[in-house]
Design a protein around this motif. Structure first.
Motif, mmCIF file in Angstrom:
data_model
loop_
_atom_site.group_PDB
_atom_site.id
_atom_site.type_symbol
_atom_site.label_atom_id
_atom_site.label_comp_id
_atom_site.label_asym_id
_atom_site.label_seq_id
_atom_site.Cartn_x
_atom_site.Cartn_y
_atom_site.Cartn_z
ATOM 1 N N ARG A 280 0.817 -1.223 0.000
ATOM 2 C CA ARG A 280 0.000 0.000 0.000
ATOM 3 C C ARG A 280 0.845 1.264 0.000
ATOM 4 N N THR A 281 2.158 1.135 0.191
ATOM 5 C CA THR A 281 3.037 2.306 0.237
ATOM 6 C C THR A 281 3.623 2.663 -1.121
ATOM 7 N N VAL A 282 3.373 1.839 -2.132
ATOM 8 C CA VAL A 282 3.993 2.041 -3.446
ATOM 9 C C VAL A 282 2.900 2.132 -4.511
ATOM 10 N N ASN A 283 2.963 3.145 -5.331
ATOM 11 C CA ASN A 283 2.021 3.291 -6.431
ATOM 12 C C ASN A 283 2.288 2.223 -7.479
ATOM 13 N N THR A 284 1.298 1.414 -7.782
ATOM 14 C CA THR A 284 1.509 0.291 -8.696
ATOM 15 C C THR A 284 1.779 0.744 -10.124
ATOM 16 N N ASN A 285 1.339 1.935 -10.497
ATOM 17 C CA ASN A 285 1.554 2.419 -11.859
ATOM 18 C C ASN A 285 2.943 3.015 -12.058
ATOM 19 N N THR A 286 3.446 3.714 -11.051
ATOM 20 C CA THR A 286 4.717 4.417 -11.200
ATOM 21 C C THR A 286 5.856 3.782 -10.425
ATOM 22 N N ALA A 287 5.534 2.869 -9.497
ATOM 23 C CA ALA A 287 6.513 2.237 -8.593
ATOM 24 C C ALA A 287 7.136 3.249 -7.641
ATOM 25 N N LEU A 288 6.496 4.386 -7.454
ATOM 26 C CA LEU A 288 7.009 5.407 -6.553
ATOM 27 C C LEU A 288 6.475 5.208 -5.135
ATOM 28 N N ALA A 289 7.315 5.522 -4.151
ATOM 29 C CA ALA A 289 6.909 5.422 -2.757
ATOM 30 C C ALA A 289 6.038 6.620 -2.381
ATOM 31 N N LEU A 299 0.593 5.707 3.094
ATOM 32 C CA LEU A 299 -0.179 4.836 2.219
ATOM 33 C C LEU A 299 -0.611 5.596 0.970
ATOM 34 N N VAL A 300 -0.623 4.909 -0.153
ATOM 35 C CA VAL A 300 -1.102 5.502 -1.401
ATOM 36 C C VAL A 300 -2.602 5.766 -1.265
ATOM 37 N N PRO A 301 -3.054 6.991 -1.505
ATOM 38 C CA PRO A 301 -4.495 7.278 -1.393
ATOM 39 C C PRO A 301 -5.274 6.593 -2.506
ATOM 40 N N PRO A 302 -6.539 6.314 -2.273
ATOM 41 C CA PRO A 302 -7.345 5.707 -3.341
ATOM 42 C C PRO A 302 -7.489 6.671 -4.512
ATOM 43 N N PRO A 303 -7.588 6.148 -5.733
ATOM 44 C CA PRO A 303 -7.717 7.042 -6.896
ATOM 45 C C PRO A 303 -9.035 7.794 -6.848
ATOM 46 N N PRO A 304 -9.059 9.019 -7.355
ATOM 47 C CA PRO A 304 -10.326 9.762 -7.403
ATOM 48 C C PRO A 304 -11.273 9.113 -8.394
ATOM 49 N N PRO A 305 -12.553 9.271 -8.183
ATOM 50 C CA PRO A 305 -13.503 8.700 -9.149
ATOM 51 C C PRO A 305 -13.323 9.351 -10.506
ATOM 52 N N PRO A 306 -13.500 8.576 -11.583
ATOM 53 C CA PRO A 306 -13.306 9.147 -12.930
ATOM 54 C C PRO A 306 -14.297 10.268 -13.194
ATOM 55 N N SER A 307 -13.817 11.262 -13.909
ATOM 56 C CA SER A 307 -14.667 12.398 -14.285
ATOM 57 C C SER A 307 -14.958 12.313 -15.775
ATOM 58 N N PRO A 308 -16.103 11.810 -16.147
ATOM 59 C CA PRO A 308 -16.401 11.676 -17.583
ATOM 60 C C PRO A 308 -16.454 13.039 -18.251
ATOM 61 N N ILE A 347 8.603 10.968 -5.569
ATOM 62 C CA ILE A 347 7.986 10.258 -4.533
ATOM 63 C C ILE A 347 6.524 10.606 -4.629
ATOM 64 N N GLU A 348 5.631 9.724 -4.562
ATOM 65 C CA GLU A 348 4.237 10.120 -4.537
ATOM 66 C C GLU A 348 3.984 10.912 -3.263
ATOM 67 N N ALA A 349 3.240 11.997 -3.376
ATOM 68 C CA ALA A 349 3.086 12.905 -2.247
ATOM 69 C C ALA A 349 1.727 12.760 -1.601
ATOM 70 N N SER A 350 1.691 12.871 -0.284
ATOM 71 C CA SER A 350 0.450 12.864 0.478
ATOM 72 C C SER A 350 0.371 14.132 1.303
ATOM 73 N N ASP A 351 -0.837 14.667 1.459
ATOM 74 C CA ASP A 351 -1.024 15.791 2.361
ATOM 75 C C ASP A 351 -0.750 15.340 3.784
ATOM 76 N N ASP A 352 -0.322 16.260 4.621
ATOM 77 C CA ASP A 352 0.116 15.888 5.951
ATOM 78 C C ASP A 352 -1.005 15.529 6.894
ATOM 79 N N GLU A 353 -2.271 15.704 6.472
ATOM 80 C CA GLU A 353 -3.310 15.229 7.369
ATOM 81 C C GLU A 353 -3.389 13.706 7.364
#
Length: 482
Positions: A280-289, A299-308, A347-353
């Motif tokens: 869960r700490t590594v983005n499966t698409n980019t292999a970035l931590a 942890l990698v955040p869940p992807p946002p819902p697609p915006s058609p 590095i994949e970035a997460s907000d500090d909250e």
């Protein structure tokens, strides 16, 4: 009582990887650890690989030894304590929440088991270099390596000399990729072998696309002046371009003749150990931590819902027919691809909250973590490592009432050498003493949003300057054979 052969009274900070980021983290931690703590730095190489000069040394003979800096004084301490400042040359087999499994034990350091327990860890293992400079996994001719490579200085020098021979023996060379690595390879080969046809193929219409367009203009002018055939906006057709043939094709059908193809693309983060620790700490698409601004693993955040894409998303004055909707969708995808490519190299970035993982692991390396827009470069790994190291020291010293330091990247910065050709350079406010009547080898750079042209004074790109950073200052060149 002992743990792994070391006294239980010594708690441990471990740094995985001893290059630009790992070395800086190790130095700060070694200087700030209180009594009762030790630092252990682990790397598979016998010497630090100064990768930024490897393209030049893979072409120009006589300087190979300068790229590999000994780990003798990597902690850069005035008073080195061999019991508390430890470098281990080993392969890291696996990483656990509070331990790391090594390729062997180190009884000479009181570590009788191949499993080393730690209290805090800094992950700075960087990325795989593309195949033209992948000493561990590719032969000098670019093919998969069939011989074992152990990471010693002697082997590394031999590898670079093999690459020099492969380039010299090729009647023509194709460099794929218009980033710094591809540009340096192409301009150096054209300068050392002025009669050798050199082609640079880049999938985008601009070189160095993450930087100002003036960078592209300067580099393109230099390459065209060196008679390098530059092809932009086309990709190599990997299906039709098989090894052993001197003719390759692009995806548009263009035929390129090349005895040697240097694929200067595809750098990939070394995050396999983190993936095994917690996927869960590594983005499966980019292999970035994934990290917080405190450089703590997250942890990698869940992807946002697609915006058609719908006609409602188009400007009011736009047509709403099917063709225009498709055009808008393609433009949106292009922007997404632009964002993905920048993260891919960073590095994949997460907000500090978000909360850090329970494991006490920090991840400062710019080359395998998406650090809030920071480009993947040694100077950014250096600053990220400083934040990680200072935060680890805060925790080690029990300063839980103090907020952890947050990382903020600076603007993109880069310097790219443009071969060994002599140019007449105009003086500027950056080079006020430059004589316009004296030719110089040149580079192009961008710092704080300013693009400029500078002079290169040494063929080895001032290799000795980095040695002091790794604790081995150089006075005379013979010292660089260590």
């Amino acid at each position: 009582m002992t743990r792994n052969g070391s006294t239980m009274s010594l708690k441990t900070v471990v740094v995985l990887g001893g290059a630009y980021g790992g070395a800086r983290a190790a130095q700060l931690i070694a200087a700030g650890l209180p009594d009762g703590w030790r630092i252990v730095l682990i790397d598979r190489n016998s010497h630090v690989n100064h990768v930024y000069i490897l393209p030049r040394l893979a072409v120009l003979a006589g300087h190979e030894h300068k790229a590999f800096v000994p780990y003798d004084n990597i902690f850069n301490c005035k008073q080195l304590d061999l019991k508390r400042h430890i470098f281990l040359r080993a392969h890291i087999q696996s990483l656990g929440p509070n331990s790391v499994k090594l390729s062997r034990a180190f009884p000479e350091h009181g570590i009788d088991s191949d499993t080393l327990h730690f209290d805090y860890a800094i992950y700075a293992l960087g990325s795989h270099l593309p195949s033209p400079l992948n000493l561990w996994h590719a032969a000098p001719d670019g093919k998969p390596s069939v011989q074992s490579y152990g990471g010693s200085k002697a082997e590394s020098i031999a590898w670079l000399r093999g690459k020099q021979r492969a380039i010299e023996d090729a009647n023509s060379v194709l460099v794929v990729g218009g980033g710094a690595l591809g540009i340096q390879f192409a301009t150096d080969i054209a300068a050392v072998y002025p009669g050798k046809p050199v082609t640079l193929l880049h999938s985008r219409t601009r070189l160095l696309p993450r930087f100002d367009s003036e960078m592209h203009t300067e580099v393109l002018q230099a390459m065209e002046s060196a008679n390098i055939n530059v092809i932009l906006g086309e990709r190599l057709d990997l299906v039709s371009s098989t090894s052993g043939h001197s003719t390759v094709r692009t995806t548009t059908g263009r035929i390129i003749h090349a005895d040697l193809v240097l694929l200067c693309t595809g750098q990939r983060p070394n995050t396999e150990l983190l993936q095994s620790l917690d996927s869960r700490t590594v983005n499966t698409n980019t292999a970035l931590a994934q990290v917080l601004r405190t450089m703590q693993l997250a942890l990698v955040p869940p992807p946002p819902p697609p915006s058609p894409v719908t006609p409602a998303l188009l400007p009011a004055c736009a047509s709403t027919n099917e063709e225009d909707v498709l055009t808008a969708a393609l433009a949106q995808i292009a922007l997404q691809n632009e964002s993905a490519s920048s993260a891919e190299e960073g590095i994949e970035a997460s907000d500090d909250e978000d909360s850090p993982l329970p494991t006490r692991t920090s991840s400062p390396s710019a080359t395998r973590a998406n650090a809030f827009g920071a480009i993947p470069a040694g100077h950014n790994a250096y600053y990220q490592a400083e934040v990680a190291a200072r935060n680890v020291l805060r925790l080690v010293h029990g300063k839980t009432d103090e907020p952890l330091e947050r990382y903020t990247p600076g603007p993109p910065a880069i310097k790219v050498s443009l071969g060994l050709v002599l140019w007449f350079l105009p003086s500027s406010r950056f080079l006020p003493s430059l004589s316009p009547d004296t030719p110089h080898k040149k580079n192009v750079y961008q710092v704080n949003g300013v693009v400029g042209v500078g002079k290169e004074t040494q063929d080895d790109l001032n290799a000795a300057a980095i040695w002091g950073y790794f604790g081995s200052p150089v006075v005379e060149e013979p010292e660089m054979f260590r």
